[in-house]
Write an enzyme that holds these catalytic residues in place. Structure first.
Site, PDB file in Angstrom:
ATOM      1  N   GLY A 153       0.797  -1.222   0.000  1.00  0.00           N
ATOM      2  CA  GLY A 153       0.000   0.000   0.000  1.00  0.00           C
ATOM      3  C   GLY A 153       0.830   1.273   0.000  1.00  0.00           C
ATOM      4  O   GLY A 153       0.479   2.258  -0.656  1.00  0.00           O
ATOM      5  N   ASN A 154       1.970   1.265   0.737  1.00  0.00           N
ATOM      6  CA  ASN A 154       2.759   2.500   0.841  1.00  0.00           C
ATOM      7  C   ASN A 154       3.447   2.866  -0.471  1.00  0.00           C
ATOM      8  O   ASN A 154       3.902   3.982  -0.634  1.00  0.00           O
ATOM      9  CB  ASN A 154       3.780   2.400   1.991  1.00  0.00           C
ATOM     10  N   LYS A 170      -2.834 -10.017  -2.554  1.00  0.00           N
ATOM     11  CA  LYS A 170      -1.786  -9.747  -3.530  1.00  0.00           C
ATOM     12  C   LYS A 170      -0.474 -10.463  -3.208  1.00  0.00           C
ATOM     13  O   LYS A 170       0.313 -10.761  -4.106  1.00  0.00           O
ATOM     14  CB  LYS A 170      -1.552  -8.234  -3.675  1.00  0.00           C
ATOM     15  N   LYS A 206       2.384 -12.482   3.863  1.00  0.00           N
ATOM     16  CA  LYS A 206       3.706 -12.245   3.263  1.00  0.00           C
ATOM     17  C   LYS A 206       4.663 -13.387   3.606  1.00  0.00           C
ATOM     18  O   LYS A 206       5.372 -13.901   2.741  1.00  0.00           O
ATOM     19  CB  LYS A 206       4.298 -10.913   3.750  1.00  0.00           C
TER      20      LYS A 206
HETATM   21  P1  ADP Z   1       1.088  -4.011   2.577  1.00  0.00           P
HETATM   22  O1  ADP Z   1       0.203  -2.913   2.098  1.00  0.00           O
HETATM   23  O2  ADP Z   1       2.528  -3.798   2.195  1.00  0.00           O
HETATM   24  O3  ADP Z   1       0.578  -5.384   2.225  1.00  0.00           O
HETATM   25  P2  ADP Z   1       0.325  -4.515   5.358  1.00  0.00           P
HETATM   26  O4  ADP Z   1      -0.098  -3.400   6.233  1.00  0.00           O
HETATM   27  O5  ADP Z   1      -0.697  -5.465   4.848  1.00  0.00           O
HETATM   28  O6  ADP Z   1       1.150  -3.862   4.168  1.00  0.00           O
HETATM   29  O7  ADP Z   1       1.438  -5.389   6.118  1.00  0.00           O
HETATM   30  C1  ADP Z   1       2.632  -4.816   6.609  1.00  0.00           C
HETATM   31  C2  ADP Z   1       2.504  -4.484   8.090  1.00  0.00           C
HETATM   32  O8  ADP Z   1       2.472  -5.674   8.876  1.00  0.00           O
HETATM   33  C3  ADP Z   1       3.669  -3.746   8.691  1.00  0.00           C
HETATM   34  O9  ADP Z   1       3.603  -2.373   8.404  1.00  0.00           O
HETATM   35  C4  ADP Z   1       3.531  -4.042  10.204  1.00  0.00           C
HETATM   36  O10 ADP Z   1       2.835  -3.004  10.846  1.00  0.00           O
HETATM   37  C5  ADP Z   1       2.658  -5.282  10.226  1.00  0.00           C
HETATM   38  N1  ADP Z   1       3.195  -6.436  10.967  1.00  0.00           N
HETATM   39  C6  ADP Z   1       2.406  -7.336  11.598  1.00  0.00           C
HETATM   40  N2  ADP Z   1       3.131  -8.307  12.164  1.00  0.00           N
HETATM   41  C7  ADP Z   1       4.445  -8.028  11.884  1.00  0.00           C
HETATM   42  C8  ADP Z   1       5.671  -8.681  12.204  1.00  0.00           C
HETATM   43  N3  ADP Z   1       5.710  -9.798  12.916  1.00  0.00           N
HETATM   44  N4  ADP Z   1       6.836  -8.130  11.752  1.00  0.00           N
HETATM   45  C9  ADP Z   1       6.794  -6.989  11.020  1.00  0.00           C
HETATM   46  N5  ADP Z   1       5.654  -6.326  10.695  1.00  0.00           N
HETATM   47  C10 ADP Z   1       4.485  -6.839  11.118  1.00  0.00           C
HETATM   48 MG    MG Z   2      -1.292  -6.180   2.896  1.00  0.00          MG
END
Ligand code: ADP
Ligand code: MG
Length: 313
Positions: free
Chosen positions: A11-12, A213, A275
Site C-alpha cells: 500500500g505504501n 496480492k 507475506k
Molecule cells: P502491505 O500494504 O505492504 O501489504 P500490510 O499493512 O498489509 O502492508 O502489512 C505490513 C505491516 O504488517 C507492517 O507495516 C507491520 O505493521 C505489520 N506487521 C504485523 N506483524 C508483523 C511482524 N511480525 N513483523 C513486522 N511487521 C508486522
Molecule cells: Mg497487505
C-alpha cells in the site's frame, strides 16, 4: 549477473488517493529502476486496497443515483478498473525514471485474470471488508436484494464482506512470459488479479472476491520462473514479538523457523502473515529460489544482501 525478480508492491508504494499515488509512484519508480539499472529482469505486482475501495464506492453511488439506469458494477470489474488506473501511473512513472537514466525499455501493464476455485472454502466464509460503511437499513437492503454478505465492523457501521480465495493460476501467463522474454518491464496481477472461475466451455466468470496480492505474487513468481520474490512493504524486516518489548528483527528465516513462528502467532493475519506464507511457499517451490521482505526504499540494498528479511532453505 541479472536475476529475474518479481516485486510485490504494498500500500505504501501507491498512497491512499489520486494525488498521493502520483507522488508515491515517483519514489516507487526510483526503487524499481535501481534494480533494472543493475541488470535484473523485473516483473511488478501490486496491491489495490484504497484504489478498489474508491472505485467500488463511486460505482455504488452511481447505482444509488439511478438504480434503473446503472446496474451495480461487479467487484471483478472494479478490480479490472483499478489495475488499469494503477498500471497507467506505474507505466508513466517508470517510463520517465528509466528515460532519465538513459534506459530505453518498454513498460506495459497486463490486465490479469487469476483463476480461483469456486469450491474454495473462502466463499463460504467471506472475511474481507470492502467499500463504504452503511447503516443497518442500507445493509439489510443489499442482503435482501443482492445476496451480499455484510458484517458489523467494530462499531463503525455495516460493511460488505467478500471472500478472499486462494489464487490457483494466472490466465494471461503466456502473454506475461512472452513480454518478459522480449525485455519489457511488465506490471501484472494488480490487486491480486481479477478473480475468475471456469464455467462451461472456455467461458470465464468474474467472482465477487478479492485475492490477496501476496499470494498472487507468489503464484506469479513461480509461473514466470523467477529467482527472487521481493515483497516491499512498510517495515524493513520481519519481527518476532512485533511491537512488544522483546521485539526481535530477523535477517534470515528458514521455512521451518517460519512455520514455528507462524504457529506461535508472531505474524498478524491480513498483514504480515500472508507475506511470510507467500515467501515460504516460493522459497520451497524449487531449488535456488529465495524471497525477501523489506522496505520499498531498501529494495536495492536488500537484493545486495545488506538488509531485509531473507527467506530461503
Ligand atoms: P502491505 O500494504 O505492504 O501489504 P500490510 O499493512 O498489509 O502492508 O502489512 C505490513 C505491516 O504488517 C507492517 O507495516 C507491520 O505493521 C505489520 N506487521 C504485523 N506483524 C508483523 C511482524 N511480525 N513483523 C513486522 N511487521 C508486522
Ligand atoms: Mg497487505
Amino acid at each position: 549477473m541479472g536475476k529475474r525478480i518479481v516485486i510485490a508492491l504494498g500500500g505504501n508504494a501507491l498512497g491512499n488517493n489520486l494525488p498521493e499515488q502520483m507522488i508515491a509512484v515517483k519514489q516507487t519508480s526510483k526503487a524499481i529502476a535501481d534494480l533494472i539499472e543493475e541488470g535484473h529482469e523485473v516483473i511488478i505486482a501490486h496491491g489495490n486496497g484504497p484504489q478498489v475501495g474508491m472505485i467500488q464506492k463511486a460505482m455504488a453511488e452511481l447505482t444509488r443515483s439511478d438504480p434503473e439506469k446503472y446496474i451495480p458494477c461487479p467487484l471483478s470489474v472494479c478490480v479490472a478498473m483499478s489495475q488499469g488506473y494503477i498500471g497507467y501511473d506505474l507505466q508513466n512513472g517508470l517510463r520517465e525514471e528509466l528515460l532519465d537514466r538513459g534506459i530505453n525499455k518498454g513498460v506495459a501493464t497486463v490486465l490479469t485474470q487469476v483463476e480461483v476455485d469456486p469450491l474454495d472454502p473462502a466463499f463460504q466464509n467471506p472475511t474481507k471488508p470492502i467499500g463504504a460503511f452503511m447503516t443497518k437499513e442500507e445493509a439489510d437492503k443489499l442482503v435482501a436484494e443482492r445476496g451480499y454478505n455484510v458484517i458489523e465492523d467494530a462499531g463503525r457501521g455495516y460493511r460488505r464482506v467478500v471472500a478472499s480465495p486462494k489464487p490457483q493460476s494466472i490466465i494471461e501467463i503466456e502473454s506475461i512470459r512472452d513480454m518478459v522474454s522480449a525485455g519489457l518491464v511488465v506490471v501484472a496481477c494488480g490487486g491480486g488479479g481479477i478473480p475468475v472461475y471456469k464455467t462451461e466451455g472456455h467461458h470465464l466468470k468474474g467472482a465477487a472476491a478479492v485475492i490477496d496480492k501476496d499470494f498472487a505474487s507468489c503464484v506469479l513468481a513461480q509461473q514466470v520462473n523467477a529467482d527472487t520474490l521481493i515483497i516491499l512493504t512498510a517495515v524493513e524486516k520481519v519481527a518476532i514479538n512485533f511491537g512488544k518489548p522483546e521485539e526481535q528483527w530477523l535477517d534470515e528465516l528458514t521455512p521451518d523457523q517460519a512455520r514455528k513462528y507462524i504457529s506461535e502467532g508472531h505474524f498478524a493475519p491480513g498483514s504480515m502473515l500472508p507475506k511470510v506464507q507467500a515467501a515460504v511457499e516460493f522459497a520451497e517451490s524449487a531449488p535456488g529460489r529465495s524471497a525477501l521482505i523489506t522496505l520499498l526504499e531498501k529494495a536495492k540494498d536488500g537484493v545486495a544482501g545488506k538488509t531485509g528479511t531473507a527467506i530461503h532453505l
